[in-house]
Design an enzyme around this catalytic site. Structure first.
Site, PDB file in Angstrom:
ATOM      1  N   ASN A   1     -14.458   6.344   7.413  1.00  8.04           N
ATOM      2  CA  ASN A   1     -13.422   5.478   7.972  1.00  8.04           C
ATOM      3  C   ASN A   1     -12.622   6.203   9.053  1.00  8.04           C
ATOM      4  O   ASN A   1     -12.236   5.598  10.064  1.00  8.04           O
ATOM      5  CB  ASN A   1     -12.480   4.974   6.878  1.00  8.04           C
ATOM      6  CG  ASN A   1     -13.069   3.803   6.105  1.00  8.04           C
ATOM      7  OD1 ASN A   1     -13.794   2.989   6.660  1.00  8.04           O
ATOM      8  ND2 ASN A   1     -12.758   3.726   4.822  1.00  8.04           N
TER       9      ASN A   1
ATOM     10  N   GLU B   1      -1.414   9.682   0.337  1.00  6.72           N
ATOM     11  CA  GLU B   1      -1.775   9.326  -1.036  1.00  6.72           C
ATOM     12  C   GLU B   1      -1.128  10.299  -2.013  1.00  6.72           C
ATOM     13  O   GLU B   1      -1.163  11.522  -1.812  1.00  6.72           O
ATOM     14  CB  GLU B   1      -3.291   9.348  -1.172  1.00  6.72           C
ATOM     15  CG  GLU B   1      -3.802   8.921  -2.520  1.00  6.72           C
ATOM     16  CD  GLU B   1      -5.331   8.883  -2.562  1.00  6.72           C
ATOM     17  OE1 GLU B   1      -5.870   8.686  -3.677  1.00  6.72           O
ATOM     18  OE2 GLU B   1      -5.956   9.041  -1.507  1.00  6.72           O
TER      19      GLU B   1
ATOM     20  N   GLU C   1       0.817  -1.219   0.000  1.00  3.99           N
ATOM     21  CA  GLU C   1       0.000   0.000   0.000  1.00  3.99           C
ATOM     22  C   GLU C   1       0.846   1.262   0.000  1.00  3.99           C
ATOM     23  O   GLU C   1       0.388   2.322  -0.442  1.00  3.99           O
ATOM     24  CB  GLU C   1      -0.930   0.004   1.217  1.00  3.99           C
ATOM     25  CG  GLU C   1      -1.965  -1.109   1.241  1.00  3.99           C
ATOM     26  CD  GLU C   1      -3.000  -0.973   0.137  1.00  3.99           C
ATOM     27  OE1 GLU C   1      -3.472   0.157  -0.102  1.00  3.99           O
ATOM     28  OE2 GLU C   1      -3.326  -1.999  -0.491  1.00  3.99           O
TER      29      GLU C   1
END
Length: 363
Positions: free
Chosen positions: A263, A225, A216
């Site tokens: 989340n 990100e 990831e």
């Protein structure tokens, strides 16, 4: 007495005798083996009896009821006698009774429940039915005397099965943000992680977790990100709490690249940290970042059918952890190259830890 009457009498006696004979059963029930115990550890092939049936474990298991939804137990048929009575768990600290914990039921601070392992737990914060042995923020072990005993489920005596030297070997180019001390500081939030089962299982779970976070984050290189164009997309405005930190504030961060306002809300609630209002904590506090990854690993099924933690400790294999993280985006032919990349990391990490990768590596 006439011959006819005598023969009739003999016939009646014979019929009565036939009715009195108990014919042996063609398939009498087997003797019950030792009763299943929620605290005992069973490996593949081990047997136990429960509810007048004998059961055989398909793989390693502990505290999973025979006949339950886990699928770990194979029914071997009805049994009778022997050691098959199912023991009643004794609550920690005495003979007092409290209601059984129910998943998904709302509990307020101070509520005491009896968990499936027989132990008592008291809610230290209001929660919507979180598992008492998963979240140490919401529950603490409890005894009838009111004292707090040692937790029923604690990390294995050998500690986290990955040393700092092995961690550095796995991530030679890692970002300095991802510290080993940050990871070990986060472990207390989920004591079952890499601490359940045999030494092999513990090492396999640690390797599986680190292999997935390596994938990831490009080898623990990226903290946030990289595609900034996606940032505004992670605000679900239909949620009643909205996006108080700003519409573009809930982009992927940390080892598992936590994203979306819901989340951040759920992870923050589970960890006792207001991540909805302070999402930047995931990119500025190494322990918080690792905790969010462990939160997902231990409590979320994602697009899969089980948590990655359960996949590893219950013998479903590394492939199911991939499914729980990215589902059909990678599995079932979605992106076999990405799946293989994760598998390669997992195999490399298990080798570093001196264990075997096991079966069911792909999804």
């Amino acid at each position: 007495m006439s011959v006819q009457r005598f023969l009739a009498l003999l016939s009646a006696v014979a019929a009565a005798i036939a009715l009195a004979v108990v014919l042996p059963s063609s398939a009498s029930a087997a003797t019950c083996v030792a009763a299943w115990s929620p605290s005992a550890v069973y490996t593949g092939g081990a047997t136990a009896s429960y509810n007048s049936h004998n059961w055989s474990a398909k793989w390693w298991t502990q505290n999973e009821t025979p006949g339950g939804a886990s699928g770990v137990w194979a029914d071997q048929g009805a049994c009778g006698g022997g050691g098959g009575s199912t023991p009643t768990p004794t609550p920690t600290g005495g003979s007092c009774t409290y209601p059984a914990w129910v998943a998904g039921q709302t509990y307020t601070t101070g509520t005491v429940v009896r968990y499936t392992n027989g132990g008592l737990y008291r809610a230290t914060h209001d929660n919507p039915g979180y598992d008492p042995v998963i979240s140490t923020w919401y529950w603490e072990p409890y005894s009838c005397s009111g004292t707090t005993p040692n937790p029923t489920q604690t990390p294995n005596p050998g500690g986290f099965p990955v040393s700092e030297a092995q961690f550095n070997q796995m991530f030679p180019s890692r970002n300095s943000f991802y510290t080993y001390s940050g990871l070990t500081a986060a472990l207390g939030a989920y004591p079952a992680f890499a601490a359940t089962g045999s030494d092999t299982v513990r090492k396999q779970e640690a390797a599986a977790f680190l292999a997935n976070v390596s994938h990831e984050t490009g080898g623990l290189v990226y903290v946030v990100e990289q595609n900034t164009a996606n940032y505004p997309h992670y605000c679900d405005t239909t949620q009643p709490y909205g996006c108080p930190a700003g519409q573009a504030a809930y982009y992927g961060r940390g080892p598992i690249q936590l994203s979306w306002n819901f989340n951040y809300k759920a992870a923050g609630d589970a960890l006792g940290i207001n991540l909805l209002a302070n999402p930047n904590l995931v990119q500025t506090d190494a322990a918080v970042a690792w905790k969010t990854a462990l939160w997902y690993w231990n409590t979320q099924s994602g697009p899969g059918t089980m948590t990655p933690h359960n996949a590893m400790v219950n013998g479903y294999g590394f492939g199911e952890t991939i499914r729980s993280i990215n589902g059909s985006l990678e599995c079932n032919g979605g992106n076999p190259a990405q799946v293989q990349s994760r598998i390669n990391s997992y195999q490399s990490f298990t080798q570093i830890l001196g264990t075997v990768p096991g079966s069911n590596l792909s999804c």
